[in-house]
Design an enzyme around this catalytic site. Structure first.
Site, mmCIF file in Angstrom:
data_model
loop_
_atom_site.group_PDB
_atom_site.id
_atom_site.type_symbol
_atom_site.label_atom_id
_atom_site.label_comp_id
_atom_site.label_asym_id
_atom_site.label_seq_id
_atom_site.Cartn_x
_atom_site.Cartn_y
_atom_site.Cartn_z
ATOM 1 N N SER A 24 0.795 -1.227 0.000
ATOM 2 C CA SER A 24 0.000 0.000 0.000
ATOM 3 C C SER A 24 0.831 1.282 0.000
ATOM 4 O O SER A 24 1.581 1.525 -0.929
ATOM 5 C CB SER A 24 -0.954 -0.047 1.175
ATOM 6 O OG SER A 24 -1.847 1.011 1.099
ATOM 7 N N HIS A 25 0.722 2.048 1.077
ATOM 8 C CA HIS A 25 1.379 3.358 1.104
ATOM 9 C C HIS A 25 2.863 3.262 1.443
ATOM 10 O O HIS A 25 3.541 4.284 1.461
ATOM 11 C CB HIS A 25 0.679 4.260 2.125
ATOM 12 C CG HIS A 25 0.738 3.708 3.515
ATOM 13 N ND1 HIS A 25 -0.054 2.668 3.919
ATOM 14 C CD2 HIS A 25 1.520 4.026 4.561
ATOM 15 C CE1 HIS A 25 0.223 2.380 5.178
ATOM 16 N NE2 HIS A 25 1.180 3.179 5.592
ATOM 17 N N ASP A 28 -2.713 6.414 -3.164
ATOM 18 C CA ASP A 28 -1.558 5.701 -2.624
ATOM 19 C C ASP A 28 -1.145 4.546 -3.526
ATOM 20 O O ASP A 28 -1.697 4.356 -4.625
ATOM 21 C CB ASP A 28 -1.846 5.226 -1.196
ATOM 22 C CG ASP A 28 -2.822 4.069 -1.154
ATOM 23 O OD1 ASP A 28 -3.628 3.938 -2.096
ATOM 24 O OD2 ASP A 28 -2.781 3.290 -0.179
ATOM 25 N N ASP A 51 -1.601 1.326 -3.685
ATOM 26 C CA ASP A 51 -2.565 0.340 -4.184
ATOM 27 C C ASP A 51 -3.919 0.948 -4.520
ATOM 28 O O ASP A 51 -4.874 0.223 -4.808
ATOM 29 C CB ASP A 51 -2.722 -0.810 -3.184
ATOM 30 C CG ASP A 51 -3.265 -0.356 -1.849
ATOM 31 O OD1 ASP A 51 -3.046 0.818 -1.488
ATOM 32 O OD2 ASP A 51 -3.906 -1.166 -1.151
ATOM 33 N N ASP A 54 -6.243 2.603 -2.769
ATOM 34 C CA ASP A 54 -7.425 2.643 -1.898
ATOM 35 C C ASP A 54 -7.526 3.935 -1.097
ATOM 36 O O ASP A 54 -8.546 4.198 -0.481
ATOM 37 C CB ASP A 54 -7.505 1.404 -0.985
ATOM 38 C CG ASP A 54 -6.267 1.187 -0.153
ATOM 39 O OD1 ASP A 54 -5.330 2.001 -0.242
ATOM 40 O OD2 ASP A 54 -6.229 0.180 0.586
ATOM 41 N N ARG A 55 -6.471 4.755 -1.128
ATOM 42 C CA ARG A 55 -6.533 6.007 -0.373
ATOM 43 C C ARG A 55 -6.650 7.210 -1.290
ATOM 44 O O ARG A 55 -6.290 7.140 -2.463
ATOM 45 C CB ARG A 55 -5.254 6.210 0.438
ATOM 46 C CG ARG A 55 -5.039 5.195 1.483
ATOM 47 C CD ARG A 55 -3.868 5.633 2.310
ATOM 48 N NE ARG A 55 -3.545 4.610 3.282
ATOM 49 C CZ ARG A 55 -2.803 4.812 4.338
ATOM 50 N NH1 ARG A 55 -2.296 6.021 4.547
ATOM 51 N NH2 ARG A 55 -2.550 3.842 5.171
ATOM 52 N N LYS A 106 -11.599 0.431 1.017
ATOM 53 C CA LYS A 106 -11.626 1.854 0.757
ATOM 54 C C LYS A 106 -11.226 2.068 -0.698
ATOM 55 O O LYS A 106 -10.612 1.200 -1.309
ATOM 56 C CB LYS A 106 -10.730 2.613 1.724
ATOM 57 C CG LYS A 106 -9.290 2.140 1.852
ATOM 58 C CD LYS A 106 -8.641 2.827 3.042
ATOM 59 C CE LYS A 106 -7.142 2.551 3.141
ATOM 60 N NZ LYS A 106 -6.844 1.280 3.817
HETATM 61 C C1 VG1 Z 1 -2.660 2.470 8.481
HETATM 62 C C2 VG1 Z 1 -3.805 3.422 8.709
HETATM 63 C C3 VG1 Z 1 -5.121 2.677 8.689
HETATM 64 C C4 VG1 Z 1 -5.256 1.937 7.355
HETATM 65 C C5 VG1 Z 1 -4.052 1.038 7.161
HETATM 66 C C6 VG1 Z 1 -4.060 0.351 5.825
HETATM 67 O O1 VG1 Z 1 -2.614 1.513 9.519
HETATM 68 O O2 VG1 Z 1 -3.641 4.097 9.935
HETATM 69 O O3 VG1 Z 1 -6.168 3.587 8.889
HETATM 70 O O4 VG1 Z 1 -6.420 1.168 7.323
HETATM 71 O O5 VG1 Z 1 -2.850 1.796 7.240
HETATM 72 O O6 VG1 Z 1 -4.146 1.283 4.798
HETATM 73 P P1 VG1 Z 1 -1.597 1.620 10.760
HETATM 74 O O7 VG1 Z 1 -1.788 0.366 11.551
HETATM 75 O O8 VG1 Z 1 -0.240 1.786 10.184
HETATM 76 O O9 VG1 Z 1 -2.006 2.847 11.509
HETATM 77 V V1 VG1 Z 1 -3.397 0.977 3.328
HETATM 78 O O10 VG1 Z 1 -3.853 2.130 2.304
HETATM 79 O O11 VG1 Z 1 -1.873 0.790 3.823
HETATM 80 O O12 VG1 Z 1 -4.014 -0.550 2.852
HETATM 81 CO CO CO Z 2 -3.562 1.527 0.438
#
Ligand code: VG1
Ligand code: CO
Length: 541
Positions: A111-112, A275, A277, A279-280, A374
């Site tokens: 993801s991010h 981001d 993938d 979803d953000r 998302k």
């Molecule tokens: C983070 C965000 C959370 C989100 C998760 C996955 O998690 O705070 O809100 O759902 O990333 O998003 P954490 O545990 O690092 O706070 V993504 O776009 O990485 O799938």
């Molecule tokens: Co993501």
């Protein structure tokens, strides 16, 4: 088919969203294979099942796709539906799982987190509803990684993933699909493309920064080709294995190029970034940054303007650290409003049970029950739909919203790459203090409540403990502290800050100023800066 003997590998516990590790860790012998076999075993086997497969295009995506396909075949799966070149955004994967009534899907993404040989890779499993596996299932997968003795894999040449076509591997059907087509068709059913097209035709300008990650092709097809945004509106639109060295996290720090354009002369009418993938989303107007919590509230208040939501929302949900801005909308509209722990996996039950149709997180994630993830581009289209229907600028929509609902000032401070022992000790000490906090006055404000958040799922009755420490003050202000479950280096401490303002004269303050006393109260109580030796957060959103 070969059965390969293996031994358990430490640390394969999925976090907030799947298993994320350094790419080199994933590339170690048996590492990916052990985890994929544990996924199949954790869901009761792959025999006869159909899965969706795709990833965000980061380094190791294509090799991993070939391994997963060969393992699915060896485990007796009937059919794998895979995005061309192994690519699928997370929302598109969720949609394909549902559209094809499959048994789930494997998404290759961190993801991010940055991508590349020196950066991060990840794998997660989504269920047949299209949503991330719940904790009961990820726990079963993790258990399996601790006892695994063998995995199954076909010995075969690479499957051709470059062309949309059907093929077969050891009796398993493989369908390579266009990663964008079905997703784009879904978006056309939800939003008023004609109204948005007319807005672009009238000269409305957008800058969509795909950050060299997966949403480039989706943005180009939907925004430029179907909606008529000017060519070049999508920037950084080609997915690259290392995301061009960028950090594909759509926030003001990492999407600074977009922020510079949006705060500069001749800014476009609307800016957005997504981001790794897809979803953000971050949305911005000329000289106005929209906090994700506010974005969720605006979408809730205006969703009925989009054709997929004209009947109104069933209810809304937000993660616990997300601001209560959406709660205020729900109250006015008479909607149920749910609070869940961080991570999208908790929203699925509420959507499947018909209790909510719109969900969001403060971390730049919003989505609806059109899928079970998302969805970054969905949020951008929803905003465009609202702007087209209301014929207002982003700033006008936002100011109008605060006038109607008040303003929940909000910010998140991230302290990154903190020594894990330091972070754990800080949280442990904080938990130890919670009982004494209520009634105390800190920075001139009385603490009304303090706890370590526990979630009781109203649908399946499951209980999730230790989901974040919350300290609430009289008058609606609060801070929340939790450790990230997606990082791969040390610990990341997240401090979430919120204060409610109902006086219109105070709406235009800088959030960091409005929240100053909450920031100081959090430091007095938790001592993040003192303990980490950092003078301030690494990332502020
Ligand atoms: C983070 C965000 C959370 C989100 C998760 C996955 O998690 O705070 O809100 O759902 O990333 O998003 P954490 O545990 O690092 O706070 V993504 O776009 O990485 O799938
Ligand atoms: Co993501």
């Amino acid at each position: 088919m070969t059965t390969v003997s293996t031994t358990p590998i430490d640390g394969q516990k999925p976090g907030t969203s799947g298993l994320r590790k350094k790419t080199r860790v994933f590339m170690q012998p048996h590492y990916l294979e052990n985890f994929v076999q544990s996924i199949f075993d954790g869901i009761g086997g792959a025999q006869g099942k159909t899965f969706v497969l795709g990833g965000d295009g980061r380094y190791f995506n294509t090799q991993a796709a070939q391994v997963i396909i060969r393992m699915a075949a060896a485990n007796g799966a009937a059919h794998v539906i895979v995005g061309r070149d192994g690519l699928l955004s997370t929302p598109a994967a969720s949609h394909l799982i549902r559209l094809n009534k499959t048994d789930g899907g494997i998404i290759m993404s961190a993801s991010h987190n940055p991508g590349g040989e020196e950066e991060d890779f990840g794998v997660k499993f989504n269920m047949s509803n299209g949503g991330p596996a719940p904790e009961s299932v990820t726990n079963a997968m993790f258990e399996r990684t601790t006892t695994i003795t063998a995995y199954h894999i076909e010995e075969a040449q690479d499957v051709d993933l470059h062309r949309v076509a059907e093929s077969e591997l050891a009796g398993m059907k493989i369908t390579v699909v266009d990663p964008v087509a079905d997703y784009a068709a879904l978006m056309e059913t939800l939003f008023d493309f004609d109204a948005i097209r007319a807005m672009f035709a009238n000269g409305f300008r957008i800058r969509f920064d795909a950050m060299c990650a997966i949403t480039g092709p989706y943005g180009q097809e939907i925004l430029e080709n179907r909606l008529g945004a000017a060519a070049g509106s999508v920037v950084n639109g080609t997915p690259l294995p290392d995301f061009g060295g960028m950090h594909p996290d759509p926030n003001p720090t990492w999407a600074h190029d977009l922020m510079d354009v949006m705060n500069g002369d001749d800014a476009p009418d609307f800016g957005a970034a997504s981001d790794g993938d897809g979803d953000r989303n971050m949305v911005v107007g000329p000289n106005i940054y929209i906090s994700p919590s506010d974005s969720l509230a605006v979408l809730a208040a205006n969703a009925h303007l989009a054709k997929g939501y004209t009947k109104g929302l069933k209810g809304v949900a937000r993660s616990m650290p997300t601001s209560a801005a959406v709660d205020r909308v729900a109250e006015k509209l008479g909607l149920d409003c749910f609070e869940t722990p961080t991570g999208w996996k908790f929203f699925g039950n509420l959507m499947d049970d018909g209790r909510v149709s719109l969900c969001g997180e403060e971390s730049f994630g919003t989505g609806s029950d059109h899928i079970r993830e998302k969805d970054g581009l969905w949020a951008v289209l929803m905003w465009l739909n609202i702007l087209a229907k209301r014929e207002m600028s982003v700033a006008e929509v936002m100011h109008d919203h605060w006038q109607s609902f008040g303003r929940n000032f909000y910010s998140r401070h991230d302290y990154e790459a903190v020594d894990s022992d330091t972070a754990n000790a800080m949280i442990a000490d904080l938990r130890g203090k919670l009982g004494d906090l209520p009634g105390q006055t800190v920075q001139g404000h009385r603490i009304a409540m303090a706890d370590d958040y526990t979630y009781h799922d109203p649908v399946d009755g499951s209980v999730s403990k230790h989901q974040g420490v919350r300290v609430m003050f009289d008058g609606g202000a609060r801070f929340v502290i939790r450790l990230s479950g997606t990082g791969t280096t040390g610990a990341t401490i997240r401090l979430y800050l919120e204060a409610l303002e109902t006086d219109p004269a105070a709406f235009d303050q800088d959030p960091q100023v409005a929240l100053d006393w909450v920031i100081r109260a959090a430091e007095d109580i938790a001592g993040i800066r003192t303990r980490t030796g950092k003078s301030g957060p690494d990332v502020t959103t």
